[in-house]
Scaffold this motif. Structure first.
Motif, PDB file in Angstrom:
ATOM      1  N   SER A   1     -95.159  50.177  -1.281  1.00  0.00           N
ATOM      2  CA  SER A   1     -93.601  50.375  -2.440  1.00  0.00           C
ATOM      3  C   SER A   1     -92.993  48.865  -2.884  1.00  0.00           C
ATOM      4  O   SER A   1     -91.957  48.502  -1.740  1.00  0.00           O
ATOM      5  CB  SER A   1     -93.281  51.175  -1.683  1.00  0.00           C
ATOM      6  OG  SER A   1     -91.889  51.713  -2.156  1.00  0.00           O
TER       7      SER A   1
ATOM      8  N   GLN B  58     -89.862  50.221  -4.161  1.00  0.00           N
ATOM      9  CA  GLN B  58     -88.791  50.564  -3.807  1.00  0.00           C
ATOM     10  C   GLN B  58     -88.004  50.065  -2.526  1.00  0.00           C
ATOM     11  O   GLN B  58     -87.665  49.627  -2.261  1.00  0.00           O
ATOM     12  CB  GLN B  58     -88.885  52.224  -3.746  1.00  0.00           C
ATOM     13  CG  GLN B  58     -87.101  52.471  -3.356  1.00  0.00           C
ATOM     14  CD  GLN B  58     -87.678  54.430  -3.573  1.00  0.00           C
ATOM     15  OE1 GLN B  58     -88.837  54.938  -4.034  1.00  0.00           O
ATOM     16  NE2 GLN B  58     -86.264  54.743  -3.581  1.00  0.00           N
TER      17      GLN B  58
ATOM     18  N   GLU C 238     -87.483  46.141  -2.866  1.00  0.00           N
ATOM     19  CA  GLU C 238     -86.231  46.083  -3.817  1.00  0.00           C
ATOM     20  C   GLU C 238     -84.482  46.588  -2.690  1.00  0.00           C
ATOM     21  O   GLU C 238     -83.713  45.843  -2.717  1.00  0.00           O
ATOM     22  CB  GLU C 238     -86.284  46.889  -4.795  1.00  0.00           C
ATOM     23  CG  GLU C 238     -84.512  47.044  -5.943  1.00  0.00           C
ATOM     24  CD  GLU C 238     -84.014  45.512  -6.326  1.00  0.00           C
ATOM     25  OE1 GLU C 238     -83.261  45.286  -5.986  1.00  0.00           O
ATOM     26  OE2 GLU C 238     -85.698  44.592  -5.889  1.00  0.00           O
TER      27      GLU C 238
ATOM     28  N   HIS D 116     -87.364  47.325  -8.426  1.00  0.00           N
ATOM     29  CA  HIS D 116     -87.767  48.199  -8.809  1.00  0.00           C
ATOM     30  C   HIS D 116     -86.353  49.224  -9.852  1.00  0.00           C
ATOM     31  O   HIS D 116     -84.961  48.865  -8.926  1.00  0.00           O
ATOM     32  CB  HIS D 116     -87.841  49.410  -7.054  1.00  0.00           C
ATOM     33  CG  HIS D 116     -88.273  50.958  -7.311  1.00  0.00           C
ATOM     34  ND1 HIS D 116     -87.231  51.729  -7.881  1.00  0.00           N
ATOM     35  CD2 HIS D 116     -89.369  51.906  -7.943  1.00  0.00           C
ATOM     36  CE1 HIS D 116     -88.054  53.006  -7.640  1.00  0.00           C
ATOM     37  NE2 HIS D 116     -88.775  52.973  -7.652  1.00  0.00           N
TER      38      HIS D 116
ATOM     39  N   GLU E  12     -94.127  48.099 -13.145  1.00  0.00           N
ATOM     40  CA  GLU E  12     -94.467  47.787 -12.307  1.00  0.00           C
ATOM     41  C   GLU E  12     -95.676  47.136 -12.032  1.00  0.00           C
ATOM     42  O   GLU E  12     -95.671  46.076 -10.910  1.00  0.00           O
ATOM     43  CB  GLU E  12     -95.215  49.103 -11.633  1.00  0.00           C
ATOM     44  CG  GLU E  12     -95.608  49.143 -10.191  1.00  0.00           C
ATOM     45  CD  GLU E  12     -96.222  50.586  -9.533  1.00  0.00           C
ATOM     46  OE1 GLU E  12     -97.112  50.142  -8.909  1.00  0.00           O
ATOM     47  OE2 GLU E  12     -95.291  51.705  -9.674  1.00  0.00           O
TER      48      GLU E  12
END
Length: 701
Positions: free
Chosen positions: A512, A514, A517, A568, A575
């Motif tokens: 991920s 996310q 980040e 992100h 991406e």
């Protein structure tokens, strides 16, 4: 009204004080002997003498910046406070077990660096997290107090708390700190999650213990320093140089004094980078030699090399693995036990050796006349004619050539040489020791020393640079203005800086973005908070992202720079592009280091790092260098040069009288209050508009 800034650098032999006038760029400096019993006394004496000499009104001093080797020496000499360790059950002996590697495979009597915390002062509790940060056993407040109570009774003043997997979730360590602060409010507490929130238990525990060990000493010293500055009506909100080459507020230094261990040498590297930029010299070997040690740092594209850990208090100075691992961000330096106070002696084989033992400032070299009975590098340089006995440390100290000659003669009797031969041997050995270390340091980084310029600072750098350069194949030598106090000056041109790191295992090709980040954003917030206290005088802040990565299955990591975020959310690229950029960044760094990458192996990022740097808002002006090609020597004296195998009648120039455009062939010496530049028969020296003296070493005829 003119404003001034003062830089203070405490070394093993001298304490250097410089004052910079922001109005006209005037730089004034002073060297005083370091007072080891109370270093703040030497600082106060030096500052008082300098502001009196320069007629500086204390109200004109707006900034004081400081670097010190005090805390490094405390680790080496084991002068810290009684320190305890609170850890997870089963991990009490991690700091003694280490990584079970021998730093010398063939030494049957090998000794590891002694642990900073005695075994009886290491205690355990049952609280436990797993590697994912899930709680396996909660913190028991009564158990914590029972474990620590015997340590308090035995006089422990500082406690390191290092619980398993606290780098993932620090909540257990924070709970322990809150419990102990309520029970024992006078106890200094260091959490591993504050100091070194990264994997590898031995290194994390060692760093935490080291911070706890020096923290009470640091607080006492910084308090004493502020008290003495206050008595002089000077600012007490001191800025401290960190090992990473940046500045922090004194309150930040109190919290994590471990980050100050290499502050003095780091200031020297920053100074070298600053001076070289004036003449567009971006690739340097920054050579800083003081009274106790010599340091060398690789500077590429104007930036000193950075490392993310080093060893302190080594059992053997040059044996990797023989010291205490410290996981902090630091300017990447090599250190050689060769300074002006390094002691010469005859070893068991009858050979002449120099260092690493040093006479320091108490009693100092024999020529100081303070009771020193050992021949040192300074004594040798004095006998060779490189030092002026009437102008040593700007004339603030009287030194005795006869005392130096007596001690060198004693060594000569032991090794079968006259005192001049011994003096040259000492000078040459120091140059060879430094050159040998430099060759290895540069080669390990895949570089050729012939592509670099040697920039010499410190009291000894300009003295030895000419022969060191020849030994490593460097053809250009630079000696900046006020080279003898360059580290202290580096404090005044350094940026503010903060570094934060944490362990987050992510595969950028599949995991991920996310999560990645979010972790980086948290670190960036911590960096911003740290630098906010200095935003009035430093800014804007430049944030850089790094990561310790590896190919899956490898045991160790490589630190590489990563693209700027975000990765992100709002403002991020698509991406696929982000993933490709992250993978490309690591592969590029890996190829630069190892030449090729393994095929079809996923990349893991293990430790995430964020650096924030903010330059000074007020740039220090340069004093204008007058132009003019002619200069007259202030004196002549006999100076020994190996090329001539004898003393040569040599012109001595006063640096203050040299103008931009000055050129001369060696042999000659250039003196100023803090150092002497030696230019041998093969050297051609010129002064640039920047004030740098540049020596070109010609090919041997």
């Amino acid at each position: 009204m003119s404003t001034w800034a003062i830089g203070i650098d405490i070394g093993g032999t001298f304490t250097d004080v410089v004052a910079l006038n922001y109005g006209g760029g005037a730089l004034r400096s002073l060297k005083v002997l370091t007072t080891h019993g109370d270093p703040a006394e030497g600082v106060a004496n030096g500052v008082q003498a300098l502001i009196t000499e320069c007629q500086i009104d204390s109200r004109q001093v707006k900034r004081i910046v400081h670097a010190t080797t005090l805390f490094t020496n405390a680790l080496i000499e084991r002068r810290g406070e009684p320190t305890g360790l609170l850890t997870t059950e089963g991990f009490r002996d991690v700091i003694e077990i280490g990584n079970e590697r021998k730093y010398d495979l063939y030494d049957l009597n090998i000794e590891a660096a002694p642990a900073l915390v005695q075994r009886r002062w290491r205690v355990e509790i049952g609280a436990r997290m797993d590697a994912d940060g899930q709680e396996l056993a909660p913190v028991d407040a009564e158990q914590v107090k029972r474990a620590v109570a015997p340590l308090i009774e035995e006089g422990v003043k500082s406690l390191a708390v290092c619980l398993l997997h606290a780098y993932v979730d620090p909540s257990h360590e924070i709970a322990v700190r809150d419990i102990l602060k309520q029970a024992y409010p006078d106890l200094d507490i260091t959490l591993s999650s504050d100091v070194a929130p990264v994997i590898r238990e031995f290194e994390r525990t060692s760093t935490t213990c080291a911070n706890a060990y020096i923290k009470p000493l640091a607080n006492r010293y910084l308090t004493a320093l502020q008290r003495r500055l206050s008595a002089l009506a000077l600012p007490t909100d001191v800025l401290m140089m960190l090992s990473n080459g940046g500045l922090c507020h004194v309150d930040e230094a109190r919290r994590t004094p471990i980050e100050l261990l290499e502050s003095g040498p780091a200031a020297g590297a920053i100074s070298a980078s600053h001076y070289s930029a004036r003449d567009s010299l971006s690739d340097l070997l920054a050579f800083d030699m003081g009274g106790t040690t010599a340091k060398l740092c690789l500077v590429e594209n104007g930036n000193p090399s950075i490392a993310y850990g080093f060893e302190a208090a080594r059992q053997r100075r040059f044996a990797e693995g023989s010291g205490l691992p410290i996981r902090i961000t630091t300017v990447d330096l090599i250190e050689i036990g060769a300074g002006g106070g390094s002691i010469a002696y005859r070893d068991a084989l009858g050979l002449l050796k120099v260092g690493p033992q040093s006479a320091g400032s108490e009693p100092g070299p024999a020529c100081y006349g303070l009771g020193g009975e050992d021949a040192t590098v300074t004594d040798a340089n004095l006998l060779l004619g490189y030092l002026n006995p009437e102008y040593f440390a700007g004339g603030t100290m009287n030194i005795d050539v006869d005392l130096a000659g007596q001690q060198l003669g004693k060594i000569g009797d032991e090794v079968g040489r006259d005192k001049v031969g011994v003096a040259w041997g000492i000078h040459d050995i120091v140059a060879e020791n430094m050159a040998g270390a430099a060759r290895v340091h540069v080669a390990e980084r895949g570089r050729d020393p012939r592509d670099f310029v040697l920039l010499c600072t410190g009291g000894g750098g300009p003295l030895h640079g000419y022969y060191v350069a020849q030994k490593i194949g460097v053809s250009k030598l630079v000696c900046p203005p006020a080279a003898g106090v360059a580290s202290a000056y580096g404090l005044l041109v350094a940026p503010a800086r903060a570094d934060r790191s944490r362990t987050v295992s992510v595969r950028p090709g599949s995991d991920s973005l996310q999560t990645l980040e979010s972790a980086f954003a948290d670190l960036e917030t911590q960096v911003q908070i740290s630098l906010n206290a200095l935003e009035a005088t430093f800014g804007p802040v430049r944030i850089s992202r790094y990561a310790d990565g590896r190919f899956a299955g490898q045991g160790f990591t490589l630190t590489v720079p990563l693209p700027d975020g975000p990765y992100h959310g709002p403002g991020a690229s698509d991406e696929a592009s982000v993933r490709a950029a992250l993978l490309t960044a690591f592969e590029a760094g890996y190829r630069e280091k190892f030449g090729r990458t393994p095929p079809d192996v996923p990349i893991e990022l293990l430790n995430l790092r964020v650096s924030g740097e903010a330059p000074p808002r007020q740039k220090p002006p340069h004093e204008a260098v007058p132009t003019g090609a002619t200069a007259t020597p202030k004196a002549r004296r006999n100076v020994y040069f190996r090329e001539c195998n004898d003393y040569v009648d040599t012109p001595i120039y006063d640096r203050a009288t040299l103008c931009a455009g000055f050129q001369a062939m060696g042999p000659l010496l250039v003196e100023d209050a803090g150092s002497t530049l030696v230019v041998g028969p093969r050297g051609r020296v010129s002064q640039s508009l920047s004030g740098n003296l540049i020596v070109d070493i010609l090919e041997q005829a």
